[in-house]
Design a protein around this motif. Structure first.
Motif, mmCIF file in Angstrom:
data_model
loop_
_atom_site.group_PDB
_atom_site.id
_atom_site.type_symbol
_atom_site.label_atom_id
_atom_site.label_comp_id
_atom_site.label_asym_id
_atom_site.label_seq_id
_atom_site.Cartn_x
_atom_site.Cartn_y
_atom_site.Cartn_z
ATOM 1 N N SER A 59 3.090 -2.649 -5.898
ATOM 2 C CA SER A 59 1.823 -2.860 -5.190
ATOM 3 C C SER A 59 0.859 -3.686 -6.034
ATOM 4 O O SER A 59 0.173 -4.575 -5.528
ATOM 5 C CB SER A 59 1.190 -1.517 -4.825
ATOM 6 N N ASN A 64 10.871 6.122 -9.665
ATOM 7 C CA ASN A 64 10.507 5.587 -8.361
ATOM 8 C C ASN A 64 8.998 5.579 -8.151
ATOM 9 O O ASN A 64 8.436 4.617 -7.608
ATOM 10 C CB ASN A 64 11.181 6.397 -7.252
ATOM 11 N N ARG A 79 7.128 1.878 -7.547
ATOM 12 C CA ARG A 79 6.540 1.485 -6.271
ATOM 13 C C ARG A 79 5.065 1.132 -6.406
ATOM 14 O O ARG A 79 4.585 0.204 -5.760
ATOM 15 C CB ARG A 79 6.763 2.566 -5.212
ATOM 16 N N TYR A 117 0.534 6.374 -1.892
ATOM 17 C CA TYR A 117 0.747 6.350 -3.341
ATOM 18 C C TYR A 117 -0.038 5.268 -4.068
ATOM 19 O O TYR A 117 -0.178 5.331 -5.292
ATOM 20 C CB TYR A 117 2.235 6.200 -3.645
ATOM 21 N N ASP A 164 1.769 10.325 1.945
ATOM 22 C CA ASP A 164 2.415 9.616 0.839
ATOM 23 C C ASP A 164 1.699 8.293 0.548
ATOM 24 O O ASP A 164 2.318 7.236 0.430
ATOM 25 C CB ASP A 164 3.897 9.373 1.132
ATOM 26 N N PRO A 209 1.278 -0.567 6.968
ATOM 27 C CA PRO A 209 1.421 0.539 6.018
ATOM 28 C C PRO A 209 0.651 1.763 6.483
ATOM 29 O O PRO A 209 -0.381 1.645 7.155
ATOM 30 C CB PRO A 209 0.793 -0.031 4.738
ATOM 31 N N LYS A 210 1.154 2.940 6.162
ATOM 32 C CA LYS A 210 0.306 4.113 6.329
ATOM 33 C C LYS A 210 -0.926 3.890 5.459
ATOM 34 O O LYS A 210 -0.821 3.422 4.317
ATOM 35 C CB LYS A 210 1.038 5.380 5.918
ATOM 36 N N GLY A 239 0.487 3.476 1.845
ATOM 37 C CA GLY A 239 1.817 4.035 1.672
ATOM 38 C C GLY A 239 2.881 3.094 2.189
ATOM 39 O O GLY A 239 2.663 1.881 2.311
ATOM 40 N N ALA A 240 4.028 3.632 2.515
ATOM 41 C CA ALA A 240 5.151 2.826 2.982
ATOM 42 C C ALA A 240 4.892 2.305 4.397
ATOM 43 O O ALA A 240 4.117 2.889 5.160
ATOM 44 C CB ALA A 240 6.419 3.668 2.950
ATOM 45 N N PRO A 241 5.521 1.199 4.773
ATOM 46 C CA PRO A 241 5.353 0.656 6.129
ATOM 47 C C PRO A 241 5.850 1.615 7.200
ATOM 48 O O PRO A 241 6.855 2.313 7.021
ATOM 49 C CB PRO A 241 6.199 -0.631 6.103
#
Length: 366
Positions: free
Chosen positions: A175, A167, A171, A102, A100, A279-280, A271-273
């Motif tokens: 960023s 969403n 997101r 993104y 993910d 973060p990934k 990606g998300a934390p």
């Protein structure tokens, strides 16, 4: 505390060559008190050769577990006849999707020593420093339905679906605005709201994020085709550009050539934390596998090295170390070191991939 962990996926073509130079730098940081726990895996064609798939479940599991992934390049003509789902590029798409990742960050920075290597005039690109934030896990590359079908008249129809949700847009917009706050505090959002409903939604949602969460950052909107024109007309007007997956793919490659060579440009996909707050993340050069020069020592390792610098900055909060590495690259270029892709019309004798890596390591240690 545990050492920061890295998974190296060198991949195909020139990937192993440029990654070998990054490994020298990783090892150097280890001698200076910042050791990394490094493991290696396969992705792309080399994974297909061994496992029958371009990304194995075991490698994906390791990618999900480490602090950051460093990737070289995937693909090559050897795999042109392989079915789409098993081609090397499918492994790259899968790791981005499953992790993910993104938000794809693609800086386009023109080092002064290379300002004359761009196809544009020196004064247009000298001092260029822009960041393209590309949405990476949705849009037309992933939307359904997709495929090739036969219509009622026996003709063939190729179908890809451009699809975005609130969403997904919000997101990646966040960023971009966060990135702008670290830089010139300006965001330009690019889409095609004049002809695409997904573009209308994109513009509305980016505007919502701006008004409700980042009113301190200047926001402008531009149609993506005009954005492409403006990138070659006056690229320094931009600070951060945020755009969707397809337009980001095209615009970032156009911006890449402003700097003179694809061999110079890194990227980060975030990606998300995770539980540890990092973060990934996957870091990779923008260039491809360049099979025509693979194994010849001609590849430019700078993009891959700068990708590791981005890892230092965005995954490990080592901004000073990242700047030190970036300045080492700048010093080497200013001293006239050139791989084959950076020779220009003046000619001369290019240095090899390993010689460029050694020169950067020497400048880093100075």
């Amino acid at each position: 505390m545990a050492n920061p962990s890295l998974l190296i996926l060198a991949g195909d073509g020139i990937g192993p060559e440029v990654m070998a130079e990054v490994r020298k730098i990783i090892d150097w940081f280890g001698t200076k008190g910042t050791p990394f726990d490094v493991e290696e895996g396969l992705i792309g064609g080399c994974s297909y050769d061994v496992h029958g798939v371009p990304l194995s479940d075991a490698t994906l599991e390791r990618a999900q577990a480490v602090d950051a992934v460093l990737l070289g390049a995937v693909g090559g003509p050897k795999y042109d006849g392989v079915e789409y789902a098993l081609r090397p590029e499918a492994g790259l798409l899968r790791i981005r999707k499953e992790m993910d990742l993104y938000a794809n960050l693609r800086p386009a920075q023109c080092f002064e020593a290379l300002a004359d290597f761009s196809s544009l005039k020196h004064e247009i690109v000298s001092g260029l420093d822009i960041m393209i934030v590309r949405e990476l896990t949705s849009g037309i590359y992933f939307g359904e339905p997709r495929g090739i079908q036969t219509d009622n008249e026996g003709g063939r129809v190729g179908i890809n679906t451009q699809r975005y949700t609130t969403n997904e847009i919000r997101r990646v917009a966040r960023s971009a605005f966060e990135m702008a706050r670290r830089r010139g505090n300006r965001v330009c959002s690019m889409e095609k709201a004049n002809v695409m409903e997904s573009g209308v939604l994109w513009r509305e949602e980016v505007t919502w994020i701006h008004q409700n969460e980042y009113p301190d950052v200047a926001l402008s909107h531009m149609y993506a085709d005009n954005g492409a024109m403006q990138l070659v007309r006056n690229p320094k007007q931009f600070d951060v550009i945020v755009t969707d997956n397809l337009f980001g793919d095209l615009l970032s490659d156009a911006a890449a050539m402003l700097t003179g060579s694809l061999g110079m440009l890194p990227s980060a996909s975030l990606g998300a934390p995770m539980e540890n707050g990092r973060p990934k993340a996957l870091y990779e050069p923008v260039h491809g596998s360049a099979p025509d020069i693979a194994g010849q020592g001609k590849a430019n390792p700078i993009a891959c090295i700068l990708s590791f610098a981005m890892a230092l900055r965005y995954s490990f909060d080592m901004g000073e170390a990242a700047t030190k590495l970036e300045r080492a690259v700048e010093t080497v270029l200013a001293d006239g070191h050139r791989t084959a892709d950076l020779m220009g019309e003046a000619g001369g004798t290019p240095i090899s991939t390993s010689e460029m890596g050694d020169a950067i390591l020497k400048a880093l240690a100075a």
